[in-house]
Design a protein around this motif. Structure first.
Motif, PDB file in Angstrom:
ATOM      1  N   SER A  20       0.738  -1.320  -0.052  1.00 13.14           N
ATOM      2  CA  SER A  20       0.007  -0.020  -0.084  1.00 13.14           C
ATOM      3  C   SER A  20       0.965   1.331  -0.001  1.00 13.14           C
ATOM      4  O   SER A  20       0.469   2.132  -0.852  1.00 13.14           O
ATOM      5  N   LEU A  21       1.978   1.297   0.805  1.00 11.04           N
ATOM      6  CA  LEU A  21       2.765   2.331   0.784  1.00 11.04           C
ATOM      7  C   LEU A  21       3.449   2.548  -0.436  1.00 11.04           C
ATOM      8  O   LEU A  21       3.674   3.725  -0.832  1.00 11.04           O
ATOM      9  N   ALA A  22       4.011   1.672  -0.842  1.00  9.25           N
ATOM     10  CA  ALA A  22       4.645   1.643  -2.506  1.00  9.25           C
ATOM     11  C   ALA A  22       3.762   2.315  -3.398  1.00  9.25           C
ATOM     12  O   ALA A  22       4.162   3.291  -4.123  1.00  9.25           O
ATOM     13  N   ALA A  23       2.384   2.029  -3.323  1.00 12.58           N
ATOM     14  CA  ALA A  23       1.675   2.577  -4.059  1.00 12.58           C
ATOM     15  C   ALA A  23       1.064   4.031  -3.761  1.00 12.58           C
ATOM     16  O   ALA A  23       1.147   4.931  -4.937  1.00 12.58           O
ATOM     17  N   THR A  24       1.154   4.363  -2.653  1.00  9.49           N
ATOM     18  CA  THR A  24       1.022   5.822  -2.132  1.00  9.49           C
ATOM     19  C   THR A  24       2.454   6.681  -2.574  1.00  9.49           C
ATOM     20  O   THR A  24       2.147   7.792  -3.050  1.00  9.49           O
ATOM     21  N   MET A  25       3.521   6.002  -2.360  1.00  5.65           N
ATOM     22  CA  MET A  25       4.723   6.660  -2.866  1.00  5.65           C
ATOM     23  C   MET A  25       4.714   7.115  -4.383  1.00  5.65           C
ATOM     24  O   MET A  25       4.992   8.119  -4.910  1.00  5.65           O
ATOM     25  N   ASN A  26       4.179   6.065  -5.140  1.00  5.09           N
ATOM     26  CA  ASN A  26       4.081   6.392  -6.679  1.00  5.09           C
ATOM     27  C   ASN A  26       2.980   7.534  -6.827  1.00  5.09           C
ATOM     28  O   ASN A  26       3.448   8.242  -7.890  1.00  5.09           O
ATOM     29  N   ASP A  27       2.054   7.457  -6.329  1.00  5.07           N
ATOM     30  CA  ASP A  27       0.995   8.485  -6.564  1.00  5.07           C
ATOM     31  C   ASP A  27       1.568   9.807  -6.037  1.00  5.07           C
ATOM     32  O   ASP A  27       0.975  10.903  -6.594  1.00  5.07           O
ATOM     33  N   ASN A  28       2.357   9.894  -5.218  1.00  2.00           N
ATOM     34  CA  ASN A  28       2.968  11.264  -4.713  1.00  2.00           C
ATOM     35  C   ASN A  28       4.101  11.419  -5.255  1.00  2.00           C
ATOM     36  O   ASN A  28       4.955  12.699  -4.780  1.00  2.00           O
ATOM     37  N   LEU A  29       4.745  10.673  -6.175  1.00  2.00           N
ATOM     38  CA  LEU A  29       6.185  10.758  -6.644  1.00  2.00           C
ATOM     39  C   LEU A  29       7.228  10.986  -5.707  1.00  2.00           C
ATOM     40  O   LEU A  29       8.067  11.795  -5.736  1.00  2.00           O
ATOM     41  N   VAL A  30       7.308  10.404  -4.644  1.00  2.00           N
ATOM     42  CA  VAL A  30       8.270  10.567  -3.776  1.00  2.00           C
ATOM     43  C   VAL A  30       8.950   8.777  -3.448  1.00  2.00           C
ATOM     44  O   VAL A  30       8.551   7.838  -3.845  1.00  2.00           O
ATOM     45  N   SER A  31      10.003   9.122  -3.082  1.00  2.00           N
ATOM     46  CA  SER A  31      11.072   7.832  -2.609  1.00  2.00           C
ATOM     47  C   SER A  31      10.819   7.345  -1.193  1.00  2.00           C
ATOM     48  O   SER A  31      10.378   8.299  -0.395  1.00  2.00           O
ATOM     49  N   GLY A  32      11.125   6.151  -0.917  1.00  2.00           N
ATOM     50  CA  GLY A  32      11.025   5.653   0.267  1.00  2.00           C
ATOM     51  C   GLY A  32      12.116   6.323   1.346  1.00  2.00           C
ATOM     52  O   GLY A  32      11.612   6.563   2.689  1.00  2.00           O
ATOM     53  N   GLU A  33      13.005   6.867   0.832  1.00  2.00           N
ATOM     54  CA  GLU A  33      13.993   7.834   1.870  1.00  2.00           C
ATOM     55  C   GLU A  33      13.309   9.111   1.963  1.00  2.00           C
ATOM     56  O   GLU A  33      13.481   9.474   3.253  1.00  2.00           O
ATOM     57  N   GLN A  34      12.791   9.781   1.154  1.00  2.00           N
ATOM     58  CA  GLN A  34      11.998  10.922   1.468  1.00  2.00           C
ATOM     59  C   GLN A  34      10.840  10.647   2.506  1.00  2.00           C
ATOM     60  O   GLN A  34      10.946  11.609   3.247  1.00  2.00           O
TER      61      GLN A  34
END
Length: 274
Positions: A182-196
């Motif tokens: 779920s978080l990976a999809a949300t990161m995609n939607d918001n164009l951010v990396s895991g590090e951010q």
């Protein structure tokens, strides 16, 4: 260019003189929306959004602001896309039968507007530009079950190497897997990396811990709701790192999921010159 036909005139053609009327706000939405920039139209359920989009398309065509094939319509579901496409096509045929309103340059034949779901259209952009983005054009689309299985394998194999705090998470393994996907999809939607995400969360937790109960006060004992809020955040840095590794593994293996389609289409539009 000059407006030759009003939204109401278009609506009359669609309903073949049955006397139906657009409201003032509906007419304004059709006629006053910009031709070269985004416009936001807010409308509730059952307010006639699909109908009004069809009016807008016909209004653009009749007034020669756009050819049918230059118009793109995107919706969230296949059902809505099918309904909108059918309605626009049937009403374009009605417009074509009106010799006064149908642009002469179009003649008898016309190419239909492109009507699709966001994901389907994004996928077509991605597939057209896959090689330039570092993917195979026939990259495998992961199902929900496939995404869950891959995330599970990544966490079991690499989880504690990615973040040694994984073993301290007070979450069931199934919950961790679902949270990572779920978080990976949300990161995609918001164009951010895991590090951010991890950095932002850690900064937020630190900032909350430094806040006094009142502005300028000296009592730094947190309110109960602050404690509850921060408890929900403490797992996020670890989950974000796992989600980023899961995203990296998807790309390495040549997989994409539904959320990847949109972010990769955005990347193609932003980085690849046509």
């Amino acid at each position: 260019m000059q407006v030759k036909f009003s939204a109401q005139q278009i609506y009359d053609v669609m309903h073949q003189g049955k006397g139906r009327k657009l409201t003032e706000w509906q007419a304004r939405a059709v006629e006053e929306a910009s031709l070269d920039s985004a416009s936001l139209v807010v409308a509730g359920a059952g307010s006639g959004k699909t109908e009004l989009m069809a009016v807008r398309v016909l209004w653009l065509v009749a007034n020669e602001f756009a050819l049918p094939e230059q118009i793109l319509g995107l919706t969230f579901t296949r059902k809505a896309a099918s309904e909108l496409s059918t309605r626009i096509y049937e009403n374009l045929l009605k417009l074509k039968a009106n010799e006064q309103m149908w642009p002469k340059e179009l003649g008898d034949d016309f190419t239909q507007p492109t009507i699709s779901t966001y994901n389907s259209y994004a996928n077509s952009i991605f597939r057209d530009n896959a090689v330039a983005l570092g993917y195979e054009a026939e990259a495998t689309l992961l199902s929900d079950a496939g995404a869950y299985q891959l995330a599970r394998e990544v966490i079991i194999r690499d989880g504690e190497k990615i973040d040694e705090r994984l073993g301290d998470l007070e979450l069931e393994f199934k919950t961790i897997i679902e949270a990572v996907v779920s978080l990976a999809a949300t990161m995609n939607d918001n164009l951010v990396s895991g590090e951010q995400v991890a950095q932002f969360t850690e900064n937020l937790i630190t900032r909350f811990a430094e806040l006094p109960k009142t502005s300028g006060g000296s009592d730094f004992e947190p309110f109960a709701y602050h404690v509850e809020f921060m408890q929900k955040l403490v797992n996020n840095p670890t989950l974000a790192k796992l989600a980023q590794h899961y995203r990296n593994e998807k790309k390495r293996l040549g997989y994409v999921d539904y959320s990847d389609q949109v972010v990769l289409a955005e990347q193609a539009a932003r980085e690849i010159e046509d």
